[in-house]
Design an enzyme around this catalytic site. Structure first.
Site, PDB file in Angstrom:
ATOM      1  N   GLY A 199       0.831  -1.210   0.000  1.00 36.04           N
ATOM      2  CA  GLY A 199       0.000   0.000   0.000  1.00 36.04           C
ATOM      3  C   GLY A 199       0.859   1.250   0.000  1.00 36.04           C
ATOM      4  O   GLY A 199       2.053   1.193  -0.300  1.00 36.04           O
ATOM      5  N   ASN A 200       0.263   2.372   0.295  1.00 32.58           N
ATOM      6  CA  ASN A 200       1.036   3.620   0.420  1.00 32.58           C
ATOM      7  C   ASN A 200       0.392   4.495   1.492  1.00 32.58           C
ATOM      8  O   ASN A 200      -0.587   4.100   2.124  1.00 32.58           O
ATOM      9  CB  ASN A 200       1.145   4.333  -0.931  1.00 32.58           C
ATOM     10  CG  ASN A 200      -0.219   4.692  -1.483  1.00 32.58           C
ATOM     11  OD1 ASN A 200      -0.936   5.497  -0.892  1.00 32.58           O
ATOM     12  ND2 ASN A 200      -0.584   4.104  -2.615  1.00 32.58           N
ATOM     13  N   HIS A 201       0.952   5.687   1.684  1.00 30.06           N
ATOM     14  CA  HIS A 201       0.556   6.508   2.843  1.00 30.06           C
ATOM     15  C   HIS A 201      -0.660   7.404   2.606  1.00 30.06           C
ATOM     16  O   HIS A 201      -0.978   8.219   3.457  1.00 30.06           O
ATOM     17  CB  HIS A 201       1.725   7.411   3.258  1.00 30.06           C
ATOM     18  CG  HIS A 201       2.906   6.634   3.739  1.00 30.06           C
ATOM     19  ND1 HIS A 201       2.875   5.902   4.893  1.00 30.06           N
ATOM     20  CD2 HIS A 201       4.140   6.475   3.208  1.00 30.06           C
ATOM     21  CE1 HIS A 201       4.045   5.318   5.067  1.00 30.06           C
ATOM     22  NE2 HIS A 201       4.830   5.645   4.055  1.00 30.06           N
TER      23      HIS A 201
END
Ligand code: PMT
Length: 403
Positions: free
Chosen positions: A213-215
């Site tokens: 995923g990412n932030h």
């Protein structure tokens, strides 16, 4: 949102359900925001709340009967002409049935039948009553007459049962009324337009426990959706995993997990929208294989083979017909060059650049710093601002392009 309720006349019809106790909070909020509130209670509503508490909060006498103690009558036609918006909350199954059939045996029904203004209805009843085919049919019927339903919510009911039937919370009802007036007042070119917005990250599953995923928090996309909805647009908000939620009546929220799901959801709507703004941080790669079982720790290093995800925005650019297409670029170096090349390669009308080199910009924060580049070669650089203000800046440029 500017105070759209100031000076507006709201008639609140309270019927005999336990949810009537919540209406005090709503009336207080309406009055606090400058609305003039007139309450009509049905006879049965008196069993649940008192006229005194409602008249104290609304600062007006509460009506129930056609006739009052002075020997004159409470003229339902005058009330119906006076009002800007009528709200029936809580609306019991009994009142709903009367509204569906035109039965007119009390002041509230007579006023409802005389009213030419928009009417909002917040039903409240036990779950089995709410699920009954007659209720479904009656709701459909009165919606067909042009009434606006504020759907009941799920939760604990007065009977102790759990399920769908609770009256929408006062804040939600307040939002519907506030939104109605702000849309009515809106001079925006986005009023009545359909806008597709993506928000948040995508999660690419590795096994039932892990993902890539990412932030992204979704804050930028949700701010855009709320701002567009406040201007009167009909917003389709497609979001990856995010803790954010919206109850804005002009926003339909669609939750997805992966890039593949986001692509499918986007293309359900893309053809029929006027504007698309893609602020989601979509994963460029996804694991080639998904393990049905949790992958066990081994002694050796572990490699995950990744394959390219579809580029949603690029595909939209290829299929663009009438839509104004807006992309984002999140960069860490050669920002302007990369953003401009995405503008061309993805066949966009506008691109919004934010760089992680700028402190206060990018993921998770409440602020962002953007530059906007257009396909005509114009550029605008903005200061660091709250994401809610950044959203307004972006929509202003979108409106210029629609002009
Ligand atoms: O959610 P927040 O915490 O508020 O953070 C906001 C944000 C930083 C995520 C947002 O402002 C932002 O920059 N979003 C785009 C992030 C990104 O993925 O940028 P990109 O340069 O990798 O992608 C360019 C564009 O193509 C984006 O519009 C993206 O949605 C789209 N894209 C990218 C890859 C892919 N496979 N499909 C796409 O559609």
């Amino acid at each position: 949102m500017a105070n759209s309720l100031q000076g507006r006349k709201v008639l609140v019809g309270v019927t005999g359900g336990i949810a009537a106790y919540k209406i005090h909070f709503l009336i207080r909020e309406l009055v606090k925001n400058g609305a003039e509130v007139q309450v009509i209670m049905t006879e049965d509503a008196h069993q649940f709340v008192t006229p005194l508490s409602l008249s104290t909060l609304s600062r007006k006498p509460v009506y129930t009967d056609f006739y009052n103690t002075e020997g004159t009558w409470n003229n339902h036609v005058d009330l119906a002409l006076w009002v800007d918006v009528m709200l029936i909350a809580p609306c019991t199954a009994n009142t709903l049935a009367k509204m569906a059939t035109g039965l007119c045996d009390n002041l509230l029904q007579a006023t409802y039948l005389s009213a030419k203004c928009p009417v909002f209805v917040a039903p409240a009843m036990d779950l089995d009553m709410y699920a009954h085919p007659t209720t479904t049919e009656n709701l459909k019927k009165i919606e067909g007459f042009g009434n606006r339903i504020i759907p009941a919510e799920e939760g604990e009911l007065a009977s102790g049962l759990m399920g769908l039937g609770r009256m929408a919370e006062p804040e939600t009802i307040f939002r519907h009324l506030q939104q109605f007036f702000s849309t009515e007042n809106s001079k925006s070119l986005l009023k009545g337009k359909k806008i597709l917005i993506t928000a948040g990250p995508t999660f690419e599953p590795i096994d039932p426990v892990r993902f890539i995923g990412n932030h992204s928090s979704g804050k930028m996309g949700f701010a855009l959706a709320e701002a567009a909805a406040d201007r009167g647009a009909e917003v389709i908000l497609i979001t990856g995993p995010s803790s954010l939620h919206t109850t804005h009546p002009n926003i339909s929220l669609h939750a997805v997990i992966s890039a593949k799901e986001m692509l499918e959801e986007v293309f359900k709507y893309y053809e029929n929208v006027d504007v698309a703004i893609m602020s989601a941080a979509v994963a460029d790669y996804t694991p080639k294989y998904y393990s049905d079982q949790k992958i066990k720790k081994k002694e050796q290093d572990f490699m995950i083979e990744l394959v390219k995800n579809p580029d949603i925005l690029k595909t939209m650019g290829e299929k663009k017909s009438h839509q104004l297409l807006v992309g984002f670029a999140l960069e860490t170096q050669n920002e302007v060059e990369y953003a401009k090349s995405k503008l061309v390669q993805k066949n966009l009308d506008l691109i919004i650049l934010n760089s992680l080199q700028d402190s206060g910009a990018g993921f998770k924060r409440d602020t962002n710093k953007i530059s906007i580049f257009t396909k005509e070669g114009e550029s605008k650089v903005f200061d660091l601002k709250k994401k809610t203000e950044v959203a307004e800046d972006i929509l202003n440029v979108v409106e210029e392009k629609l002009h």
